[in-house]
Design a protein around this motif. Structure first.
Motif, PDB file in Angstrom:
ATOM      1  N   ILE A  24       0.846  -1.199   0.000  1.00 25.44           N
ATOM      2  CA  ILE A  24       0.000   0.000   0.000  1.00 25.44           C
ATOM      3  C   ILE A  24       0.879   1.246   0.000  1.00 25.44           C
ATOM      4  O   ILE A  24       1.776   1.392   0.834  1.00 25.44           O
ATOM      5  CB  ILE A  24      -0.925   0.026   1.227  1.00 25.44           C
ATOM      6  N   GLU A  25       0.612   2.126  -0.940  1.00 24.51           N
ATOM      7  CA  GLU A  25       1.296   3.420  -1.004  1.00 24.51           C
ATOM      8  C   GLU A  25       0.265   4.529  -0.854  1.00 24.51           C
ATOM      9  O   GLU A  25      -0.782   4.492  -1.492  1.00 24.51           O
ATOM     10  CB  GLU A  25       2.038   3.582  -2.337  1.00 24.51           C
ATOM     11  N   VAL A  26       0.567   5.504  -0.009  1.00 28.09           N
ATOM     12  CA  VAL A  26      -0.316   6.659   0.188  1.00 28.09           C
ATOM     13  C   VAL A  26       0.455   7.919  -0.187  1.00 28.09           C
ATOM     14  O   VAL A  26       1.515   8.190   0.378  1.00 28.09           O
ATOM     15  CB  VAL A  26      -0.821   6.751   1.641  1.00 28.09           C
ATOM     16  N   ARG A  27      -0.063   8.653  -1.143  1.00 25.90           N
ATOM     17  CA  ARG A  27       0.579   9.883  -1.599  1.00 25.90           C
ATOM     18  C   ARG A  27      -0.405  11.038  -1.422  1.00 25.90           C
ATOM     19  O   ARG A  27      -1.287  11.252  -2.244  1.00 25.90           O
ATOM     20  CB  ARG A  27       0.983   9.759  -3.066  1.00 25.90           C
ATOM     21  N   THR A  62       0.367  -3.749  -6.024  1.00 22.11           N
ATOM     22  CA  THR A  62       0.459  -2.462  -5.329  1.00 22.11           C
ATOM     23  C   THR A  62      -0.871  -1.727  -5.395  1.00 22.11           C
ATOM     24  O   THR A  62      -1.476  -1.608  -6.472  1.00 22.11           O
ATOM     25  CB  THR A  62       1.558  -1.586  -5.941  1.00 22.11           C
ATOM     26  N   LEU A  63      -1.308  -1.249  -4.253  1.00 18.54           N
ATOM     27  CA  LEU A  63      -2.487  -0.387  -4.160  1.00 18.54           C
ATOM     28  C   LEU A  63      -2.008   1.017  -3.808  1.00 18.54           C
ATOM     29  O   LEU A  63      -1.324   1.203  -2.805  1.00 18.54           O
ATOM     30  CB  LEU A  63      -3.447  -0.897  -3.091  1.00 18.54           C
ATOM     31  N   THR A  90      -5.712   3.298  -7.102  1.00 16.81           N
ATOM     32  CA  THR A  90      -5.186   2.601  -8.276  1.00 16.81           C
ATOM     33  C   THR A  90      -4.565   1.275  -7.877  1.00 16.81           C
ATOM     34  O   THR A  90      -3.851   1.186  -6.872  1.00 16.81           O
ATOM     35  CB  THR A  90      -4.127   3.482  -8.980  1.00 16.81           C
ATOM     36  N   ASP A  91      -4.822   0.238  -8.673  1.00 15.42           N
ATOM     37  CA  ASP A  91      -4.205  -1.064  -8.422  1.00 15.42           C
ATOM     38  C   ASP A  91      -3.433  -1.526  -9.650  1.00 15.42           C
ATOM     39  O   ASP A  91      -3.581  -0.978 -10.743  1.00 15.42           O
ATOM     40  CB  ASP A  91      -5.250  -2.111  -8.022  1.00 15.42           C
ATOM     41  N   THR A  92      -2.620  -2.540  -9.464  1.00 14.69           N
ATOM     42  CA  THR A  92      -1.829  -3.121 -10.560  1.00 14.69           C
ATOM     43  C   THR A  92      -2.389  -4.482 -10.956  1.00 14.69           C
ATOM     44  O   THR A  92      -1.647  -5.381 -11.341  1.00 14.69           O
ATOM     45  CB  THR A  92      -0.356  -3.257 -10.140  1.00 14.69           C
TER      46      THR A  92
END
Length: 302
Positions: A24-27, A62-63, A90-92
């Motif tokens: 999980i990535e949070v931007r 990755t989410l 967004t997902d992969t």
């Protein structure tokens, strides 16, 4: 409310729900505009989208949750005029074919096999965003992943401090057990994670028959928390009635993903509380106040 705060706060819960194979990535920038929206519904939307993303990445992936301000000069095609905060999940994963993408927001449309999805997740997100005066766009292609873009209108209002929610955080489910009944595996996993965060012991069942077997077998159940609409011939109200025939003092909490206007064919039993919308927010654990301690339960029997 501020989307940045909700996005950051929900990361820990999503990490436990999605599993180790999902990164999980949070931007989220610090200077996000505020929006006029309900924080609990935003949290619910993020959970729905994250569970969908997990299902689209069976081998891991990755989410990414990101947000940014969108000024009038940055207006995108199909988005109304105005200033918005863009929330993008967004997902992969496997992505969608054009025919699936065209129907993705339709209620009850799902590509998942029976018992693994109701088809209400994206439509619930769409309904919430439209009620908030916003817009939803989905970008996806086979083998290219999926990006759900939520546009919520900017407001100059300052978020109010919710003293009630802060007080609720002191409630604990320690030494209390909840029987959670939900046919949708994703919703069940998220709800169980929220309850465990509040220190409840959670026993899970995916239909009414299995739940009744557990009621007969397990003595330490403090609350039956059940969905209303379930496949298999037994709805939540019927389950609640049968469970209380076995245990008259068992509290029952009903939940539904439908709007407040939904009315099942069978009326709710008069002894039951009004249904609550799901999923319950981890920051607003209203179920806690409905569950008696074992000492209180024993006192009622005397």
């Amino acid at each position: 409310m501020n989307l940045g705060e909700v996005s950051r706060n929900i990361t820990k819960l999503l990490g436990r729900t999605l599993g180790e194979r999902i990164h999980i990535e949070v931007r989220v920038p610090d200077e996000l505009w505020n929006v006029l929206a309900d924080a609990t519904q935003v949290e619910s939307s993020l959970i729905n989208l994250a569970v969908n993303a997990r299902d689209a990445m069976p081998d891991g992936g990755t989410l990414t949750i990101e947000a940014r301000n969108l000024g009038r000069h940055e207006r995108e095609a199909d988005v109304p005029e105005g200033e918005f905060v863009l929330l993008c999940v967004t997902d992969t994963g496997t992505g969608m074919t054009p025919d699936v993408l065209e129907r993705a927001l339709e209620p009850f449309f799902t590509t998942k096999r029976m018992g693994h999805g109701t088809g209400l997740g994206l439509s619930m997100v769409y309904g919430f965003v439209k009620q908030s005066g916003g817009h939803v766009k989905i970008v996806s292609a086979p083998s290219q992943g999926t990006s759900v873009r939520i546009y919520l209108p900017r407001t100059d209002a300052t978020p109010a401090t919710d003293a009630g929610a802060i007080e609720d955080l002191s409630l604990s489910g320690r030494d209390r057990t909840i029987l959670l009944v939900e046919d949708d595996a994703g919703v069940r996993a998220v709800t169980a994670a929220m309850l465990k965060e509040l220190q409840f012991n959670v026993i899970e069942a995916d239909n009414g028959d299995r739940a009744l077997d557990i009621v007969d077998r397990e003595s330490d159940i403090d609350l039956l928390f059940t969905d209303i609409v379930m496949p298999g011939g037994m709805n939540g109200f019927e389950l609640g009635r049968l469970a209380r025939e076995r245990r008259p003092h068992l509290p029952v909490l009903y939940a539904t993903g439908y709007s407040a206007s939904y009315s099942p064919r069978r009326k709710a039993p008069t002894c039951s509380p009004s249904p609550t919308a799901r999923p319950t927010s981890a920051a607003n654990p209203t179920a806690c106040s409905l569950i008696p301690t074992r000492r209180e339960r024993e006192a009622r029997k005397k």
